[in-house]
Design an enzyme around this catalytic site. Structure first.
Site, PDB file in Angstrom:
ATOM      1  N   HIS A   1      21.454  31.990  54.602  1.00  0.00           N
ATOM      2  CA  HIS A   1      20.497  30.760  55.082  1.00  0.00           C
ATOM      3  C   HIS A   1      20.670  29.666  54.038  1.00  0.00           C
ATOM      4  CE1 HIS A   1      16.926  29.214  56.243  1.00  0.00           C
ATOM      5  NE2 HIS A   1      16.118  29.338  55.245  1.00  0.00           N
TER       6      HIS A   1
ATOM      7  N   ASP B   1      -2.859  33.910  46.185  1.00  0.00           N
ATOM      8  CA  ASP B   1      -2.186  32.715  45.400  1.00  0.00           C
ATOM      9  C   ASP B   1      -2.473  32.734  44.068  1.00  0.00           C
ATOM     10  OD1 ASP B   1      -0.339  30.025  46.567  1.00  0.00           O
ATOM     11  OD2 ASP B   1      -1.256  29.827  44.620  1.00  0.00           O
TER      12      ASP B   1
ATOM     13  N   ASN C   1       2.167  25.585  52.163  1.00  0.00           N
ATOM     14  CA  ASN C   1       2.320  25.144  53.535  1.00  0.00           C
ATOM     15  C   ASN C   1       3.009  26.363  54.407  1.00  0.00           C
ATOM     16  OD1 ASN C   1       1.479  22.508  53.100  1.00  0.00           O
ATOM     17  ND2 ASN C   1       3.492  21.735  52.814  1.00  0.00           N
TER      18      ASN C   1
ATOM     19  N   ASN D   1      13.092  30.971  48.676  1.00  0.00           N
ATOM     20  CA  ASN D   1      14.575  30.623  48.432  1.00  0.00           C
ATOM     21  C   ASN D   1      14.842  30.671  47.283  1.00  0.00           C
ATOM     22  OD1 ASN D   1      15.422  29.548  51.270  1.00  0.00           O
ATOM     23  ND2 ASN D   1      14.080  27.873  51.051  1.00  0.00           N
TER      24      ASN D   1
ATOM     25  N   ARG E   1      19.236  25.123  48.092  1.00  0.00           N
ATOM     26  CA  ARG E   1      18.395  26.345  48.115  1.00  0.00           C
ATOM     27  C   ARG E   1      18.724  27.275  46.639  1.00  0.00           C
ATOM     28  NH1 ARG E   1      18.966  26.042  53.550  1.00  0.00           N
ATOM     29  NH2 ARG E   1      17.135  26.046  54.694  1.00  0.00           N
TER      30      ARG E   1
ATOM     31  N   GLY F   1       3.160  29.584  53.776  1.00  0.00           N
ATOM     32  CA  GLY F   1       2.345  30.995  53.556  1.00  0.00           C
ATOM     33  C   GLY F   1       1.222  30.712  54.638  1.00  0.00           C
TER      34      GLY F   1
END
Length: 313
Positions: free
Chosen positions: A176, A33, A11, A121, A89, A13
């Site tokens: 983050h 991918d 989603n 992440n 994360r 990318g």
């Protein structure tokens, strides 16, 4: 002529590639991918919208073929498993570290001069991993976290202020993470007026809290990580680099004494241009923000220790 590769056609990318294409930010975009047909299908879908959106960019999709990415100016790495509801994360670190290490090696073999933007992440740790294993100068390894978190901070402020989001200027630094990011309330403004002069302290505290859990909130609503804003944030950074725009963007970079930290990749305000991170800006922070940044740095360093203990860096 500019070329951008987006690694990972999930989603985030695919959204990143779509935003870059619709903004005509590069002459060529490659979506890659490991899953057969996914990047090809999404690239085709994007290109089939080209006549409807005045898109002039060529977007192609490939399966695990890094030769097609050769000569990329910017490589955006979104690979890895996304967060699930209730997952932090940091819990992703074991799986995603191996993925990121593999794709960084493959990407640089094909495009040794590329600037890397890390989205996977836990982002700060993955950017630190990339900085260490790649051997690249620090200006060429950037983590996308602050750009996204700052956009969420601006959104929350604009909602409370009842104004257009583009009239709000605000920055988030630090890690983050849900507990590590540091929204800079002291420097946030609406058309030049400090928001602290407009909104009560209690409202600002609520906004800061909402910003910190912005990703988790969306994960709870969607059942997976968000993708529109993360994809757009990644594209925003890439476009600033490609166009040598000298945009000030909060980005995770390897610090060498700045903000009192060393050997740590964490979000700080930087100038993005053709060389990647061209300058780290030293923002004046309140005492409370300095303490929050120090706590964020300590927490981020603990996550990096997992990489060290595992022998990954």
């Amino acid at each position: 002529m500019s070329k951008v590769t987006v690694i990972g056609a999930g989603n985030v990318g695919a959204t990143c590639a779509d935003v870059l294409a619709k903004r005509n930010a590069a002459s060529e975009i490659v979506l890659i991918d490991i899953k057969e047909g996914v990047s090809e299908g999404k690239a085709m879908d994007i290109m089939q919208s080209a006549s409807l959106t005045d898109t002039k960019v060529r977007v192609t999709g490939v399966t695990n073929n890094y030769a097609a990415t050769a000569g990329s100016d910017v490589v955006i790495i979104t690979s890895g498993i996304p967060r699930k509801p209730g997952m932090t994360r940091e819990e992703l670190i074991g799986v995603n570290a191996g993925i990121v290490k593999s794709v960084v090696d493959s990407a640089l073999n094909a495009s040794p001069d590329a600037i890397l933007i890390i989205v996977s992440n836990p982002m700060d740790a993955m950017a630190y991993l990339t900085a260490k294993i790649s051997g690249l100068p620090r200006n060429r390894v950037l983590g996308q976290g602050g750009a996204l978190d700052s956009a969420r901070f601006k959104y929350n402020l604009s909602q409370a202020l009842g104004v257009n989001i583009n009239d709000v200027e605000a920055t988030v630094i630090g890690g983050h993470g849900d507990t590590t990011m540091v929204p800079l309330v002291s420097l946030a403004t609406c058309k030049g007026v400090p928001v602290s002069q407009i909104l009560p302290k209690s409202t600002l505290e609520e906004i800061v809290a909402a910003t910190k859990v912005g990703g988790a909130t969306l994960t709870g609503l969607l059942g997976t990580s968000a993708w529109y804003a993360p994809g757009a944030a990644s594209a925003f950074m890439a476009e600033a680099i490609i166009n040598d725009a000298k945009r000030v963007v909060a980005s995770a970079v390897l610090l060498e004494g700045e903000y009192g930290e060393d050997d740590l990749v964490i979000g700080v305000p930087v100038i993005l241009g053709k060389n990647g991170c061209e300058q780290i800006l030293n923002y004046p922070l309140s005492d409370e923000e300095k303490a929050a940044f120090k706590a964020s740095a300590d927490a981020t360093r603990k996550v990096n220790q997992v990489l060290k203990d595992s022998g990954l860096v």
